[in-house]
Scaffold this motif. Structure first.
Motif, PDB file in Angstrom:
ATOM      1  N   HIS A 103      50.443 -60.040   0.268  1.00 39.97           N
ATOM      2  CA  HIS A 103      51.276 -58.880  -0.008  1.00 39.97           C
ATOM      3  C   HIS A 103      51.589 -58.220   1.312  1.00 39.97           C
ATOM      4  O   HIS A 103      50.723 -58.069   2.161  1.00 39.97           O
ATOM      5  N   GLU A 104      52.857 -57.874   1.490  1.00 44.87           N
ATOM      6  CA  GLU A 104      53.240 -57.242   2.752  1.00 44.87           C
ATOM      7  C   GLU A 104      53.768 -55.853   2.478  1.00 44.87           C
ATOM      8  O   GLU A 104      54.132 -55.532   1.353  1.00 44.87           O
ATOM      9  N   GLU A 105      53.826 -55.070   3.540  1.00 44.01           N
ATOM     10  CA  GLU A 105      54.463 -53.769   3.373  1.00 44.01           C
ATOM     11  C   GLU A 105      55.942 -53.980   3.145  1.00 44.01           C
ATOM     12  O   GLU A 105      56.514 -54.967   3.574  1.00 44.01           O
ATOM     13  N   ARG A 106      56.538 -53.039   2.447  1.00 41.76           N
ATOM     14  CA  ARG A 106      57.977 -53.075   2.251  1.00 41.76           C
ATOM     15  C   ARG A 106      58.637 -53.302   3.602  1.00 41.76           C
ATOM     16  O   ARG A 106      58.332 -52.606   4.560  1.00 41.76           O
ATOM     17  N   HIS A 107      59.545 -54.287   3.694  1.00 36.49           N
ATOM     18  CA  HIS A 107      60.180 -54.588   4.965  1.00 36.49           C
ATOM     19  C   HIS A 107      60.968 -53.388   5.481  1.00 36.49           C
ATOM     20  O   HIS A 107      60.899 -53.015   6.638  1.00 36.49           O
ATOM     21  N   ALA A 108      61.748 -52.732   4.618  1.00 34.83           N
ATOM     22  CA  ALA A 108      62.497 -51.529   5.018  1.00 34.83           C
ATOM     23  C   ALA A 108      62.724 -50.667   3.790  1.00 34.83           C
ATOM     24  O   ALA A 108      62.634 -51.137   2.665  1.00 34.83           O
ATOM     25  N   GLY A 109      62.983 -49.402   4.017  1.00 32.16           N
ATOM     26  CA  GLY A 109      63.253 -48.499   2.899  1.00 32.16           C
ATOM     27  C   GLY A 109      61.971 -48.049   2.218  1.00 32.16           C
ATOM     28  O   GLY A 109      60.867 -48.381   2.647  1.00 32.16           O
ATOM     29  N   THR A 110      62.125 -47.280   1.135  1.00 29.37           N
ATOM     30  CA  THR A 110      60.953 -46.812   0.400  1.00 29.37           C
ATOM     31  C   THR A 110      61.028 -47.304  -1.027  1.00 29.37           C
ATOM     32  O   THR A 110      62.076 -47.746  -1.485  1.00 29.37           O
ATOM     33  N   SER A 111      59.888 -47.230  -1.716  1.00 25.45           N
ATOM     34  CA  SER A 111      59.818 -47.682  -3.098  1.00 25.45           C
ATOM     35  C   SER A 111      60.865 -46.969  -3.946  1.00 25.45           C
ATOM     36  O   SER A 111      61.145 -45.798  -3.750  1.00 25.45           O
ATOM     37  N   ASN A 112      61.439 -47.723  -4.909  1.00 26.08           N
ATOM     38  CA  ASN A 112      62.433 -47.133  -5.791  1.00 26.08           C
ATOM     39  C   ASN A 112      61.794 -46.391  -6.952  1.00 26.08           C
ATOM     40  O   ASN A 112      62.480 -45.809  -7.779  1.00 26.08           O
ATOM     41  N   TYR A 113      60.469 -46.492  -7.046  1.00 22.49           N
ATOM     42  CA  TYR A 113      59.794 -45.832  -8.153  1.00 22.49           C
ATOM     43  C   TYR A 113      59.265 -44.473  -7.737  1.00 22.49           C
ATOM     44  O   TYR A 113      58.437 -44.369  -6.846  1.00 22.49           O
ATOM     45  N   SER A 114      59.721 -43.450  -8.414  1.00 24.67           N
ATOM     46  CA  SER A 114      59.155 -42.129  -8.198  1.00 24.67           C
ATOM     47  C   SER A 114      57.903 -42.022  -9.078  1.00 24.67           C
ATOM     48  O   SER A 114      57.666 -42.858  -9.945  1.00 24.67           O
ATOM     49  N   PHE A 115      57.143 -40.984  -8.850  1.00 25.34           N
ATOM     50  CA  PHE A 115      55.941 -40.742  -9.633  1.00 25.34           C
ATOM     51  C   PHE A 115      56.296 -40.702 -11.121  1.00 25.34           C
ATOM     52  O   PHE A 115      55.649 -41.322 -11.970  1.00 25.34           O
ATOM     53  N   TYR A 116      57.380 -40.007 -11.433  1.00 23.59           N
ATOM     54  CA  TYR A 116      57.820 -39.858 -12.815  1.00 23.59           C
ATOM     55  C   TYR A 116      58.156 -41.218 -13.439  1.00 23.59           C
ATOM     56  O   TYR A 116      57.742 -41.530 -14.560  1.00 23.59           O
ATOM     57  N   GLN A 117      58.872 -42.062 -12.676  1.00 23.41           N
ATOM     58  CA  GLN A 117      59.245 -43.371 -13.218  1.00 23.41           C
ATOM     59  C   GLN A 117      58.035 -44.268 -13.435  1.00 23.41           C
ATOM     60  O   GLN A 117      58.011 -45.064 -14.369  1.00 23.41           O
ATOM     61  N   LEU A 118      57.030 -44.113 -12.559  1.00 26.71           N
ATOM     62  CA  LEU A 118      55.821 -44.915 -12.727  1.00 26.71           C
ATOM     63  C   LEU A 118      55.118 -44.534 -14.022  1.00 26.71           C
ATOM     64  O   LEU A 118      54.608 -45.384 -14.745  1.00 26.71           O
ATOM     65  N   ILE A 119      55.110 -43.236 -14.319  1.00 27.88           N
ATOM     66  CA  ILE A 119      54.490 -42.792 -15.567  1.00 27.88           C
ATOM     67  C   ILE A 119      55.260 -43.372 -16.755  1.00 27.88           C
ATOM     68  O   ILE A 119      54.672 -43.921 -17.680  1.00 27.88           O
ATOM     69  N   ARG A 120      56.600 -43.316 -16.686  1.00 27.42           N
ATOM     70  CA  ARG A 120      57.411 -43.859 -17.787  1.00 27.42           C
ATOM     71  C   ARG A 120      57.121 -45.356 -17.966  1.00 27.42           C
ATOM     72  O   ARG A 120      56.955 -45.830 -19.081  1.00 27.42           O
TER      73      ARG A 120
END
Ligand code: UDP
Ligand code: MG
Length: 315
Positions: free
Chosen positions: A201-218
C-alpha cells in the motif's frame, strides 16, 4: 470459447478528480498488463470529475484503443457505482478492481492473478503496512470489528479495493441490482472459494482522499445495513430490556404511592430516566429510517447512474 478469451483479463478503475495521478497510473499499469501475455482490457469510469480527468482518459483511449474503454458518467455517483457500471460491461473472465490514486500498486496484480489461477473465485487484497492517516486506520479497525460481529462476512481488510473476481461473481453482483452497496462485501457473499493476499500500500500519489468524514460514515452505514439486520434486532432487544426495567420501576412507584402516600422527591431521577428512554426511542426511529430509506430507493427502481458517453473501439 477460445483459450485466449477464457483467460482474458478486465481491469476496472473508478476515477474521480485524478488528473494528477492518471499519467503515472497509465505509465505503470499498461506495462504490467502487457507483460502478462494475456489479452486484456482496462475500463475506466469517469465518475463526474470536475478536473481534466476525462480529457486524459479520452487521450489514453486514443493512444491504446485496443485495450482501453472509458465510461463517462454525467455526474458523481460514487466509487461503488462507478465500479458497478464497468462490471456491467466487462468482457474478460478475470476481473480486477483498482484505485486510480496509486494507493494500490498495479505491480501487485500478478500476485492476485496467481491466486485466481490457483483456484479461488474471489481474491481480496489486504494492505500491508497501510499508508493512511492515523484516524483512518483506527476508524477502519473499529468498523471492521463491527462488521465482523454483525454480518458473516470475513475480510481482513474491507477497505482495500485491490481485488480480483472470476466472471460468475461479477455477473452475480450485476444481477443483484444493489444500490447502496459495498462491492467487496457483496462479492464475498457470492464467492464459493474466497482467498486473500497481502498487497503493498502506498501513499496517495497526489491529491487528497475523496472521502470526507461524513461520506465514510455513510459508506459504513451502507455496509452494515446492506448485509445485516443486526442493528435493528439489537435495538429491539435493548428496547425490550429497558421496557422490562421501566415496568419494574412502575411497580415500585405504584407500591410506594399506595402504601407510603404521595411523594415529590426523586422527580429528577424520573426525568433522567425519561430523557434517556426518549433518546433511545429517537435512535430507534433514526435506525428504522435508515432501512426504510434504503428500501425506498430500491422500490423506486430509478436507474442507478447515467452514462453520458462510452468510448470503446467496436471489435
Ligand atoms: N472515487 C470515485 N468516486 C468518488 C470517490 C472516489 O470514483 O465519488 C474513486 C477515486 O478516484 C479513487 C478511488 O475511488 O480511484 C478511491 O478513492 P479515494 O482514494 O478518494 O479513497 P480512499 O483511498 O481515501 O479510501
Ligand atoms: Mg485512495
Amino acid at each position: 470459447m477460445s483459450e485466449s478469451l477464457s483467460r482474458a483479463l478486465s481491469v476496472v478503475i473508478p476515477v474521480y478528480n485524478e488528473e494528477l495521478n492518471l499519467p503515472v497510473l497509465f505509465a505503470r499499469l499498461y506495462p504490467v498488463l502487457d507483460a502478462l501475455g494475456r489479452s486484456y482490457e482496462i475500463i475506466f469510469t469517469n465518475d463526474g470529475s470536475a478536473d481534466r480527468s476525462f480529457e486524459l482518459l479520452r487521450a489514453q483511449h486514443a493512444a491504446r484503443p485496443d485495450v482501453t474503454r472509458v465510461i463517462d458518467f454525467n455526474s458523481n455517483y460514487g466509487q461503488h457505482m462507478a465500479i458497478m457500471a464497468a462490471f456491467e460491461n466487462v468482457r474478460g473472465e478475470i476481473i480486477f478492481t483498482l484505485d486510480a490514486d496509486l494507493q494500490n500498486p498495479p505491480e501487485e496484480i500478478p500476485k492476485l492473478l496467481a491466486a485466481i489461477d490457483g483456484g479461488h473465485d474471489y481474491v481480496g487484497g489486504y494492505r500491508l503496512n497501510r499508508q493512511d492517516s492515523f484516524f483512518r486506520k483506527y476508524a477502519s479497525r473499529l468498523i471492521n470489528y463491527v462488521r465482523e460481529h454483525t454480518t458473516n462476512i470475513e475480510m481482513t481488510d474491507q477497505g482495500c479495493m485491490l481485488r480480483a473476481y472470476r466472471r460468475p461473481i461479477v455477473a452475480a453482483i450485476v444481477r443483484s441490482g444493489a444500490i447502496n452497496t459495498f462491492i467487496p462485501a457483496l462479492a464475498y457473499s457470492f464467492a464459493g472459494n474466497p482467498g486473500e493476499v497481502g498487497v503493498k500500500h502506498e501513499e496517495r500519489h497526489a491529491g487528497t482522499s475523496n472521502y470526507s468524514f461524513y461520506q465514510l460514515i455513510r459508506l459504513n452505514f451502507d455496509l452494515i445495513t446492506g448485509f445485516s439486520l443486526a442493528p435493528l434486532q439489537l435495538f429491539t432487544m435493548f428496547a425490550m430490556g429497558s421496557a422490562a426495567g421501566s415496568f419494574l420501576l412502575v411497580l415500585v412507584l405504584a407500591y410506594r404511592r399506595l402504601f407510603l402516600g404521595a411523594e415529590a422527591e426523586g422527580i429528577f431521577t424520573l426525568f433522567g430516566i425519561l430523557f434517556f428512554l426518549l433518546s433511545v426511542a429517537m435512535v430507534g426511529i433514526g435506525l428504522i429510517g435508515e432501512y426504510v430509506g434504503r428500501t425506498y430507493q430500491v422500490v423506486r427502481g430509478r436507474q442507478r447512474f447515467h452514462v453520458r458517453e462510452f468510448l470503446e473501439s467496436k471489435s
